[in-house]
Design a protein around this motif. Structure first.
Motif, mmCIF file in Angstrom:
data_model
loop_
_atom_site.group_PDB
_atom_site.id
_atom_site.type_symbol
_atom_site.label_atom_id
_atom_site.label_comp_id
_atom_site.label_asym_id
_atom_site.label_seq_id
_atom_site.Cartn_x
_atom_site.Cartn_y
_atom_site.Cartn_z
ATOM 1 N N ILE A 85 0.846 -1.194 0.000
ATOM 2 C CA ILE A 85 0.000 0.000 0.000
ATOM 3 C C ILE A 85 0.884 1.247 0.000
ATOM 4 O O ILE A 85 1.822 1.362 0.790
ATOM 5 C CB ILE A 85 -0.929 0.020 1.227
ATOM 6 N N THR A 86 0.575 2.186 -0.872
ATOM 7 C CA THR A 86 1.404 3.394 -1.005
ATOM 8 C C THR A 86 0.931 4.539 -0.114
ATOM 9 O O THR A 86 1.726 5.382 0.286
ATOM 10 C CB THR A 86 1.400 3.874 -2.463
ATOM 11 N N ASN A 87 -0.353 4.584 0.203
ATOM 12 C CA ASN A 87 -0.895 5.689 1.009
ATOM 13 C C ASN A 87 -1.484 5.148 2.308
ATOM 14 O O ASN A 87 -2.695 5.072 2.479
ATOM 15 C CB ASN A 87 -1.974 6.457 0.227
ATOM 16 N N LYS A 88 -0.627 4.782 3.238
ATOM 17 C CA LYS A 88 -1.087 4.133 4.471
ATOM 18 C C LYS A 88 -1.598 5.164 5.475
ATOM 19 O O LYS A 88 -0.845 5.694 6.289
ATOM 20 C CB LYS A 88 0.043 3.308 5.084
ATOM 21 N N ASN A 89 -2.887 5.416 5.424
ATOM 22 C CA ASN A 89 -3.526 6.313 6.382
ATOM 23 C C ASN A 89 -4.074 5.527 7.571
ATOM 24 O O ASN A 89 -3.802 5.841 8.718
ATOM 25 C CB ASN A 89 -4.652 7.102 5.709
ATOM 26 N N ASN A 90 -4.829 4.476 7.271
ATOM 27 C CA ASN A 90 -5.382 3.629 8.335
ATOM 28 C C ASN A 90 -5.687 2.253 7.751
ATOM 29 O O ASN A 90 -6.819 1.963 7.361
ATOM 30 C CB ASN A 90 -6.648 4.263 8.913
ATOM 31 N N THR A 91 -4.670 1.404 7.691
ATOM 32 C CA THR A 91 -4.844 0.074 7.083
ATOM 33 C C THR A 91 -5.788 -0.803 7.892
ATOM 34 O O THR A 91 -6.492 -1.640 7.327
ATOM 35 C CB THR A 91 -3.491 -0.639 6.937
#
Length: 365
Positions: free
Chosen positions: A205-211
């Motif tokens: 995942i490139t945009n890990k905000n809230n996996t």
């Protein structure tokens, strides 16, 4: 085209959803209603505890290991030898799941969609389409999963439309027997297996905000999809007919008449075909990735090898009763393996981090 494995958080959510939805859409209601009767949908919800634990473990491990790849996590936690064994085991696990889905799709397609076509030809066509989609990496797989997710919403809308032909008496009384409800939970687990793919893809995942939130959203959506599917089918047909019909949802679609829509069963089978295609490319990536890392081979070569193995394996499950018999024997072990890796790895990481922090305190003293 080069291999590309980058995915967005939304695509991760879609892959989580994709890894669990396959033959269960057609058969789950029959399996759970045999033991839980009209409360089969409750067993499906309880079975959802399994994928919830897996995605929570995947998110925890990814966070604690600073986004390490699945291969590196195993190397650091278990050492290179055990890591190779684990990678092979995961590869075999996804190859087996892919074989069961290919066989299940072929069995249904032969009866419902293309009765004139040889099962071997069906498998070959599935082989080519799946290979073409997954051979260039996870990015294209993620895009496909994201696109097909909208079809799953259409399926839920169709189930709501089906419910207008039901009777509340068919699902009452609620919670009639806790013992029966619990006894049917194992029958729901096969529909959730495959969620272990989250362990592998989360690091891409490139945009890990809230996996954690993304994974839970995907799982909860599928739990709702399966539970509502089973509830509506029993609500419309009753548990007796549901438990005796091979594909209850197709039987229901064939008996209902809804304005504007002429052939519900045809539309349902088209949507289901896309859903099957989606889960197959997910399993193919998982199997190919693990095999390539275990034996240090090129990803494309490992994808071809795993797809050949799963296609051959599917031949032994072509009669549906063979597939069901094999699934009944293997699913408990596959489920246990998937959840144990996540739980044990999480515990080891916590212990190692605690020891590391204790050692740092001692040095400061």
């Amino acid at each position: 085209m080069d291999i590309s494995n980058k995915i967005t958080e939304n695509q991760y959510r879609s892959i989580v959803e994709s890894s669990m939805v396959a033959i269960g859409i057609l058969t789950l209601s029959r399996l759970v209603s045999k033991n839980a009767y009209q409360d089969g949908w409750i067993s499906v919800i309880l079975g959802g505890i399994y994928p919830i634990i897996v995605v929570l473990s995947a998110s925890f491990i990814d966070r604690k290991m600073n986004g390490c790849s699945f291969e590196n996590i195993n190397n650091k936690v278990y050492g290179k030898l055990l890591s190779k064994i684990i990678l092979i085991a995961f590869s075999m696990r996804f190859i087996f799941s892919q074989a069961t889905v290919i066989a299940g799709f072929t069995n249904v397609a032969k009866v419902v969609i293309v009765s004139f076509m040889s099962p071997y030809l069906i498998i070959f066509i599935v082989f080519l389409i799946t290979l073409y989609t997954a051979i260039n990496g996870l990015t294209l797989v993620g895009r496909l999963c994201e696109l097909v997710s909208y079809l799953l919403i259409v399926l839920i809308i169709m189930m709501i439309a089906f419910s207008f032909g039901g009777n509340i008496i068919n699902v009452r009384p609620f919670f009639s027997s806790i013992k029966n409800i619990i006894s049917a939970v194992p029958n729901s687990l096969y529909s959730y297996t495959g969620i272990e793919l989250s362990y592998i893809v989360i690091s891409f995942i490139t945009n890990k905000n809230n996996t954690k939130k993304a994974g839970l959203q995907g799982v909860l959506f599928i739990i709702f999809t399966y539970a509502s599917n089973v509830f509506v089918i029993i609500y419309c047909l009753g548990w007796e007919i549901t438990s005796k019909n091979s594909y209850p949802i197709l039987y229901l679609a064939a008996t209902l008449e809804i304005p504007i829509i002429e052939n519900l069963r045809t539309i349902l089978m088209i949507i289901w075909t896309f859903i099957i295609f989606r889960i197959l490319v997910c399993y193919l990536f998982g199997a190919g990735y693990c095999l390539s890392k275990a034996f240090n081979m090129k990803y494309k070569a490992s994808v071809i090898i795993t797809l050949i193995l799963s296609s051959i394996g599917s031949l032994f499950m072509l009669p549906e009763y063979n597939r069901v018999d094999i699934l009944d024997k293997v699913t408990p072990y596959a489920t246990a393996f998937g959840i144990l890796w996540g739980v044990i790895t999480s515990i080891i990481i916590v212990i190692k981090n605690k020891k590391a922090s204790n050692n740092s305190y001692k040095k400061e003293d």
